[in-house]
Design an enzyme around this catalytic site. Structure first.
Site, PDB file in Angstrom:
ATOM      1  N   TYR A 279      36.111  -6.400 -17.068  1.00 11.86           N
ATOM      2  CA  TYR A 279      34.810  -6.725 -16.465  1.00 11.86           C
ATOM      3  C   TYR A 279      34.344  -8.019 -17.105  1.00 11.86           C
ATOM      4  O   TYR A 279      34.066  -8.054 -18.302  1.00 11.86           O
ATOM      5  CB  TYR A 279      33.806  -5.599 -16.740  1.00 11.86           C
ATOM      6  N   TYR A 371      28.507   3.553 -12.619  1.00  9.79           N
ATOM      7  CA  TYR A 371      27.582   2.533 -13.102  1.00  9.79           C
ATOM      8  C   TYR A 371      26.706   3.077 -14.225  1.00  9.79           C
ATOM      9  O   TYR A 371      26.148   2.335 -14.996  1.00  9.79           O
ATOM     10  CB  TYR A 371      26.683   2.030 -11.954  1.00  9.79           C
TER      11      TYR A 371
HETATM   12  C1  LIG Z   1      28.188  -4.388  -8.270  1.00 11.47           C
HETATM   13  S1  LIG Z   1      27.941  -4.480  -6.539  1.00 11.47           S
HETATM   14  C2  LIG Z   1      29.481  -3.934  -5.902  1.00 11.47           C
HETATM   15  C3  LIG Z   1      30.019  -4.876  -4.841  1.00 11.47           C
HETATM   16  C4  LIG Z   1      29.242  -4.868  -3.555  1.00 11.47           C
HETATM   17  N1  LIG Z   1      29.582  -3.706  -2.747  1.00 11.47           N
HETATM   18  C5  LIG Z   1      29.439  -6.169  -2.775  1.00 11.47           C
HETATM   19  O1  LIG Z   1      29.528  -6.123  -1.551  1.00 11.47           O
HETATM   20  O2  LIG Z   1      29.480  -7.237  -3.374  1.00 11.47           O
HETATM   21  C6  LIG Z   1      26.853  -3.109  -6.355  1.00 11.47           C
HETATM   22  C7  LIG Z   1      26.256  -2.953  -4.974  1.00 11.47           C
HETATM   23  O3  LIG Z   1      27.212  -2.400  -4.064  1.00 11.47           O
HETATM   24  C8  LIG Z   1      26.646  -1.355  -3.291  1.00 11.47           C
HETATM   25  N2  LIG Z   1      27.197  -0.075  -3.777  1.00 11.47           N
HETATM   26  C9  LIG Z   1      28.083   0.095  -4.794  1.00 11.47           C
HETATM   27  N3  LIG Z   1      28.389   1.393  -4.947  1.00 11.47           N
HETATM   28  C10 LIG Z   1      27.668   2.058  -4.032  1.00 11.47           C
HETATM   29  C11 LIG Z   1      27.549   3.441  -3.713  1.00 11.47           C
HETATM   30  N4  LIG Z   1      28.224   4.377  -4.363  1.00 11.47           N
HETATM   31  N5  LIG Z   1      26.697   3.780  -2.719  1.00 11.47           N
HETATM   32  C12 LIG Z   1      25.995   2.848  -2.054  1.00 11.47           C
HETATM   33  N6  LIG Z   1      26.074   1.525  -2.294  1.00 11.47           N
HETATM   34  C13 LIG Z   1      26.904   1.133  -3.272  1.00 11.47           C
HETATM   35  C14 LIG Z   1      25.161  -1.418  -3.535  1.00 11.47           C
HETATM   36  O4  LIG Z   1      24.611  -2.322  -2.625  1.00 11.47           O
HETATM   37  C15 LIG Z   1      25.083  -1.991  -4.938  1.00 11.47           C
HETATM   38  O5  LIG Z   1      23.856  -2.617  -5.168  1.00 11.47           O
END
Ligand SMILES: C[S@@+](CC[C@H](N)C(=O)[O-])C[C@H]1O[C@@H](n2cnc3c(N)ncnc32)[C@H](O)[C@@H]1O
Ligand SMILES: [Zn+2]
Ligand SMILES: [Zn+2]
Ligand SMILES: [Zn+2]
Length: 409
Positions: A279, A371
């Site tokens: 990470y 997370y």
């Molecule tokens: C660290 S980013 C991960 C990458 C992201 N999905 C992207 O498109 O860039 C975290 C975001 O992804 C989405 N996300 C990640 N895990 C999720 C989950 N289990 N349920 C819903 N949304 C999720 C949410 O929008 C969150 O704020």
């Protein structure tokens, strides 16, 4: 203009009906560069179809509107199907058309006006899809140029029209912000002849060697990993050099189909307890993390990762600078687990963060971590920093696990 290349067209520019020699001559006289009018060495004598934009039937003949690679849209031409030698693009055109009809129009099957032409909305969607494919391919190439590890990075979106993220820069290692210095020279190195059996770097730090002979992690979560470093006498095949070799697996950044944005899946089988990725992001102070946390929206905040192995001084922010881990989604039942790692930097305030598999992960499976780091019996206190107790709408978790806690934060 046919797509068969030189033999079909010779060296003629059909849109303007002049020979390419003449065109080059004109360019020289007018002091235009060939590039500015779309002539490149590659397409000079061999036109290439970049994508197909539209379709029609005239006098029982099928035609496709061709976008030529290296030429502007204004030079697109209608070409009879029999001249097109691009089966892949024709297949893609047909797939995109069907996807549009099944998804966007939810099955309302009116493809052609009197079977003679495509509805403009369909053609528009097909062009957007073609442009997206080109943009994602470019991004994939860039990621692979930048990454310094063995595993390849693929990009795939079969779900919607989202293109590459606009404000994301790929990095391989921590990017310290001004005022933070990352020491990259260890103060101690071992002189073992066999790091697996002798008192090596981990022993010097008072912990056990983290790996077994199969390169799998054998220490419990929460225990730090001390790998051999640049001062050690051992070579690259030392069993205590794993994280430093980087990601070995080919991974794919893919668009999830249930509204979680991008995610990451592995394209190969990963053995249990294996190192998958690090990470990385900008290293910032906790004060700066506090400040950014106030500015960020719910999504931005999920990129803040506190380095609280022994102190609370620093945070990793992967929002703008990061590697593939930037795209790894959360799961309440994850298949990746976080470990603190020390290699050339032995400063306990600044561990590196490595993600290891908690079980066998099959090719095609999405990679996830918790997370909140509470999921897999983790006793360390690493956690994504959700910022100060400011009122935020909680993000509903869509991980789909039986044990889902319902929210991300
Ligand atoms: C660290 S980013 C991960 C990458 C992201 N999905 C992207 O498109 O860039 C975290 C975001 O992804 C989405 N996300 C990640 N895990 C999720 C989950 N289990 N349920 C819903 N949304 C999720 C949410 O929008 C969150 O704020
Ligand atoms: Zn060693
Ligand atoms: Zn060593
Ligand atoms: Zn969940």
């Amino acid at each position: 203009m046919a797509a068969a290349g030189a033999e079909a067209r010779g060296a003629w520019c059909v849109p303007c009906l002049v020979s390419l020699d003449t065109l080059q001559e004109v360019c020289r006289k007018e002091k235009l560069t060939c590039k500015s009018i779309g002539i490149t060495k590659r397409n000079l004598n061999n036109y290439e179809v970049e994508y197909l934009c539209d379709y029609k039937v005239v006098k029982d003949m099928e035609y496709y509107l061709v976008k030529w690679k290296g030429w502007p849209d204004s030079t697109n031409t209608w070409e009879p199907l029999q001249n097109l030698k691009c089966p892949l693009l024709l297949q893609q055109f047909s797939n995109d058309k069907h996807n549009y009809l099944s998804r966007v129009k939810k099955g309302k099957a009116i493809t052609l006006n009197n079977n003679k032409a495509l509805e403009p909305a369909i053609a528009e969607y097909i062009v957007k899809k073609a442009k997206q494919r080109i943009a994602l391919q470019r991004w994939q190439d860039e990621l692979n140029r930048r990454k310094n590890h063995k595993g390849m990075i693929f990009v795939e979106n079969t779900v919607d029209l989202e293109g590459p993220p606009s404000d994301f820069f790929y990095i391989n290692e921590y990017k310290p912000t001004p005022g933070i210095s990352l020491v990259n020279e260890a103060t101690f190195g071992c002189s073992c002849t066999d790091c697996f059996f002798e008192k090596c770097c981990p022993a010097e730090a008072g912990v056990l060697l983290a790996y077994n002979k199969n390169q799998q992690i054998k220490i419990p979560p929460g225990t730090p990993i001390y790998e051999c470093n640049s001062r050690c006498q051992c070579g690259p095949d030392c069993p205590n050099r794993i994280v430093q070799k980087g990601t070995q697996y080919s991974l794919c950044i893919f668009r999830t189909s249930n509204g979680r944005g991008w995610g990451v899946k592995t394209l190969v089988k990963i053995k249990r307890m294996s190192f998958v990725m690090e990470y990385v992001g900008e290293v910032i102070t906790s004060e700066e993390a506090e400040r950014r946390g106030q500015l960020y929206d719910n999504k931005g905040i999920t990129y803040l990762f506190d380095l609280d192995y022994e102190s609370d001084e620093f945070t990793v922010d992967a929002a703008r600078y990061g590697n593939v881990s930037h795209f790894v989604n959360h799961s309440c039942d994850p298949n990746l687990q976080v470990f603190n790692v020390f290699i050339d930097n032995l400063d306990t305030r600044l561990p590196r963060i490595a993600l290891f598999s908690t079980r066998t992960i099959n090719a095609g499976e999405e990679l996830t971590f918790d997370y909140q780091m509470k999921g897999s019996g983790d006793i360390s206190s690493d956690s994504i920093d959700y910022g100060p107790a400011k009122k935020r709408v909680r993000t509903v978790c869509k991980c789909g696990a039986v044990t889902c806690r319902g929210y991300l934060n």
